[in-house]
Design a protein around this motif. Sequence first.
Motif, PDB file in Angstrom:
ATOM      1  N   TYR A  68       0.803  -1.181   0.347  1.00  0.00           N
ATOM      2  CA  TYR A  68      -0.169  -0.115  -0.189  1.00  0.00           C
ATOM      3  C   TYR A  68       1.041   1.155  -0.006  1.00  0.00           C
ATOM      4  CZ  TYR A  68      -4.319  -2.531   0.824  1.00  0.00           C
ATOM      5  OH  TYR A  68      -4.990  -3.423  -0.181  1.00  0.00           O
ATOM      6  N   VAL A 105      -3.774   3.089  -5.325  1.00  0.00           N
ATOM      7  CA  VAL A 105      -4.071   3.564  -3.687  1.00  0.00           C
ATOM      8  C   VAL A 105      -3.342   4.881  -4.238  1.00  0.00           C
ATOM      9  CG1 VAL A 105      -2.661   3.336  -2.011  1.00  0.00           C
ATOM     10  CG2 VAL A 105      -2.624   1.431  -3.196  1.00  0.00           C
ATOM     11  N   HIS A 108      -2.132   8.441  -0.903  1.00  0.00           N
ATOM     12  CA  HIS A 108       0.030   8.615  -0.980  1.00  0.00           C
ATOM     13  C   HIS A 108       0.172   7.331  -1.675  1.00  0.00           C
ATOM     14  CE1 HIS A 108      -2.841   5.740   1.713  1.00  0.00           C
ATOM     15  NE2 HIS A 108      -1.996   4.836   1.398  1.00  0.00           N
ATOM     16  N   PHE A 153      -0.962   4.540  11.558  1.00  0.00           N
ATOM     17  CA  PHE A 153      -0.122   3.691  12.485  1.00  0.00           C
ATOM     18  C   PHE A 153       0.266   4.019  13.938  1.00  0.00           C
ATOM     19  CE2 PHE A 153       0.554   2.287   8.026  1.00  0.00           C
ATOM     20  CZ  PHE A 153      -1.124   1.114   7.518  1.00  0.00           C
ATOM     21  N   GLN A 180       4.564   6.755   3.404  1.00  0.00           N
ATOM     22  CA  GLN A 180       3.956   7.149   2.652  1.00  0.00           C
ATOM     23  C   GLN A 180       3.388   8.384   2.330  1.00  0.00           C
ATOM     24  OE1 GLN A 180       1.922   3.793   5.297  1.00  0.00           O
ATOM     25  NE2 GLN A 180       1.030   2.686   2.892  1.00  0.00           N
ATOM     26  N   ASP A 212      -7.974   2.656  -2.216  1.00  0.00           N
ATOM     27  CA  ASP A 212      -8.091   2.904  -0.786  1.00  0.00           C
ATOM     28  C   ASP A 212      -8.239   3.420   0.140  1.00  0.00           C
ATOM     29  OD1 ASP A 212      -6.307   1.067   0.991  1.00  0.00           O
ATOM     30  OD2 ASP A 212      -4.473   2.460   0.702  1.00  0.00           O
ATOM     31  N   GLU A 272     -13.217   2.478  -0.200  1.00  0.00           N
ATOM     32  CA  GLU A 272     -12.463   1.992   1.419  1.00  0.00           C
ATOM     33  C   GLU A 272     -12.850   3.171   1.599  1.00  0.00           C
ATOM     34  OE1 GLU A 272      -9.085   0.583   4.431  1.00  0.00           O
ATOM     35  OE2 GLU A 272      -9.033   1.998   2.694  1.00  0.00           O
ATOM     36  N   HIS A 333      -7.896  -7.344   4.906  1.00  0.00           N
ATOM     37  CA  HIS A 333      -6.857  -7.683   5.051  1.00  0.00           C
ATOM     38  C   HIS A 333      -6.500  -6.888   6.594  1.00  0.00           C
ATOM     39  CE1 HIS A 333      -7.005  -4.444   3.359  1.00  0.00           C
ATOM     40  NE2 HIS A 333      -5.542  -3.958   3.436  1.00  0.00           N
ATOM     41  N   ASP A 334      -7.095  -6.084   7.151  1.00  0.00           N
ATOM     42  CA  ASP A 334      -6.687  -5.110   7.849  1.00  0.00           C
ATOM     43  C   ASP A 334      -8.102  -5.042   9.358  1.00  0.00           C
ATOM     44  OD1 ASP A 334      -5.371  -3.407   6.288  1.00  0.00           O
ATOM     45  OD2 ASP A 334      -7.536  -2.200   5.421  1.00  0.00           O
ATOM     46  N   ARG A 421      -2.145  -6.039  11.782  1.00  0.00           N
ATOM     47  CA  ARG A 421      -2.798  -6.376  11.583  1.00  0.00           C
ATOM     48  C   ARG A 421      -2.139  -8.014  10.279  1.00  0.00           C
ATOM     49  NH1 ARG A 421      -3.321  -1.758   7.594  1.00  0.00           N
ATOM     50  NH2 ARG A 421      -1.336  -1.628   8.305  1.00  0.00           N
ATOM     51  N   ARG A 425      -3.065 -11.883   7.576  1.00  0.00           N
ATOM     52  CA  ARG A 425      -2.280 -11.818   6.339  1.00  0.00           C
ATOM     53  C   ARG A 425      -1.319 -12.993   6.631  1.00  0.00           C
ATOM     54  NH1 ARG A 425      -0.915  -5.743   6.443  1.00  0.00           N
ATOM     55  NH2 ARG A 425      -2.824  -4.771   6.340  1.00  0.00           N
TER      56      ARG A 425
HETATM   57  C1  GLC Z   1      -6.324   1.006   4.289  1.00  0.00           C
HETATM   58  C2  GLC Z   1      -5.134  -0.218   3.182  1.00  0.00           C
HETATM   59  C3  GLC Z   1      -4.739  -0.991   4.417  1.00  0.00           C
HETATM   60  C4  GLC Z   1      -2.808   0.093   4.216  1.00  0.00           C
HETATM   61  C5  GLC Z   1      -3.817   1.987   4.555  1.00  0.00           C
HETATM   62  C6  GLC Z   1      -2.586   2.705   4.267  1.00  0.00           C
HETATM   63  O1  GLC Z   1      -6.524   1.472   4.977  1.00  0.00           O
HETATM   64  O2  GLC Z   1      -6.878  -1.206   3.461  1.00  0.00           O
HETATM   65  O3  GLC Z   1      -3.901  -1.599   4.230  1.00  0.00           O
HETATM   66  O4  GLC Z   1      -2.247   0.378   5.558  1.00  0.00           O
HETATM   67  O5  GLC Z   1      -4.815   1.617   3.789  1.00  0.00           O
HETATM   68  O6  GLC Z   1      -2.860   2.289   2.857  1.00  0.00           O
END
Ligand code: GLC
Length: 546
Positions: A68, A105, A108, A153, A180, A212, A272, A333-334, A421, A425
């Motif tokens: 990502y 994506v 970023h 994060f 990012q 994303d 998303e 996946h999150d 996460r 995975r």
């Molecule tokens: C979204 C993706 C995640 C990623 C984040 C940053 O939430 O699903 O996995 O870490 O964006 O791109």
Amino acid sequence: MSESTSAPEWWRTAVIYQVYPRSFADASGDGIGDLKGVTAHLDHLASLGVDAVWLSPFYRSPQNDAGYDVSDYCDVDPLFGTLADFDEMLTTAHGLGLRVIVDIVPNHSSSEHRWFQDALAAGPGSEERGHYIFREGRGVDGELPPNNWDSVFGGPAWTRVTEADGTLGQWYLHLFDTTQPDFDWTNPWVADRFDEVLRFWMDRGVDGFRIDVANGLAKEDGLPDLPAELVGKGGDVIADVHPYWSRDESHPIWRRWRKVTDEYDDRALVGEAWVQPLARMAHWVRPDELHQTFNFGYLLTPWTAHDQRAVIDESLAAFGGVGAPSTWVLSNHDTVRHTTRLALKEQIPHGTGVGPLSPDRPDEAFGLHRGRAATLLMLALPGSAYMYQGEELGLPEAIDIPDDTREDPTWFRTGPEVYGRDGCRVPLPWEASKPAYGFSPTGASWLPQPPTWALYAADAQAGVAGSTLEMYRDALRLRSEHELGAGRLEWELSPAESLQFVVGGIRVVTNLGDDPLPLPHGEVLISSAPVDGSLPKDTTAWLRAE
Ligand code: GLC
């Protein structure tokens, strides 16, 4: 294309299976899944009965956030293969009647993307810096970040750069990892580049995009501080007005993207977007905007009859109110896999994970039993459903991952403390008796697989009556035969702590209480656990409605 996938507006009723390429199947043997691995296992998806596949990123990337963090939007990372491998995968999928949507994506890029490297080199005030969000710092010498925003994060959302002359200089915004950097979507240059990316992949034949962080692109003018009560809340924010989540300035971006996708036949955009409440999310799927958004409100809903019914009603009303299908999702996946998450005593914020020292470790068999009931409830609902790879095997969250093998940036940016996460995975088990359970020919696996996973392997379940894999196959077949995706849900009276409705000629009953309930009359078409005249606790059954 099969009949169902060649239908116009296929996305309205589709079941879409998320492939997380690095953990799906590894053909090269390096322990990381790849596109050839995906191609080799597409028959599994076709026989499962899904309509489409969504692939998480396989683009060029330094892999600081598992792809990502994209450094080239129009090329495949050598880790996953080549563009030719992608084309082969796409052709094979289409040949099997499966649509393919890919991740994009746009919030970023990777800090290694040429555009960001150009911005660093060009210096303050340059056109190139204007592609991202660079600002002077606060404080006497700019030593403090421009505002108090924090990264999803963990830690601050700003990083200071060292300018070409060696002095400490501007700061750049990153809502996620330092690597990012966020784009500046008020700059038309950025929008033009992404139009090109959309066209690049649609020209190659993809059927749509999963967008994303769709709720993060638009930031409030002037980048004002977050109110104190919203600091540290990550992406789990329910606020009508927030300086960077779910802002109304997002809508012109989606209208523009919709115009681009409408130049092609039948392509779909799914956002998303952690937008709450659902009534507000519905604005994102108005007829000239996105086709769909993930229904995370549903994913986060506790396992009680009252809450489940309320979110189903709210979803159908909100999305239906703008002519969009509702979507449904239980795992991705999150988030902690739903076989584990729904069995937790308390809800945990999404993205935090469960690990060796977590106080609450649900019993695996109990979690699977409840998870299967939730699945059969979800797959009966009208609209479009998203599945995450491995849920058809009933995989639980992998909890005992050794600390030194974890890779999620959340883990590193919080101490390490928040597991993140990685537990959802872990590479898939395909063959019980093979090294790495058949994930890779060499036995390599980028995250270790739990020793119990032979039991979950696809070959251990195929053809076994009552296995989770066969339950998914049967449910997807019935869903398609009875056109449940296009159905109309009608609630029926049922005992407390249970749900009962009819859709597409099928009566669906779920027992969310503690005691068995009498089963309504009618032929049982499928059930998440054996039913013998009564419906056990945490069980869903579909019966022919008479
Ligand atoms: C979204 C993706 C995640 C990623 C984040 C940053 O939430 O699903 O996995 O870490 O964006 O791109």
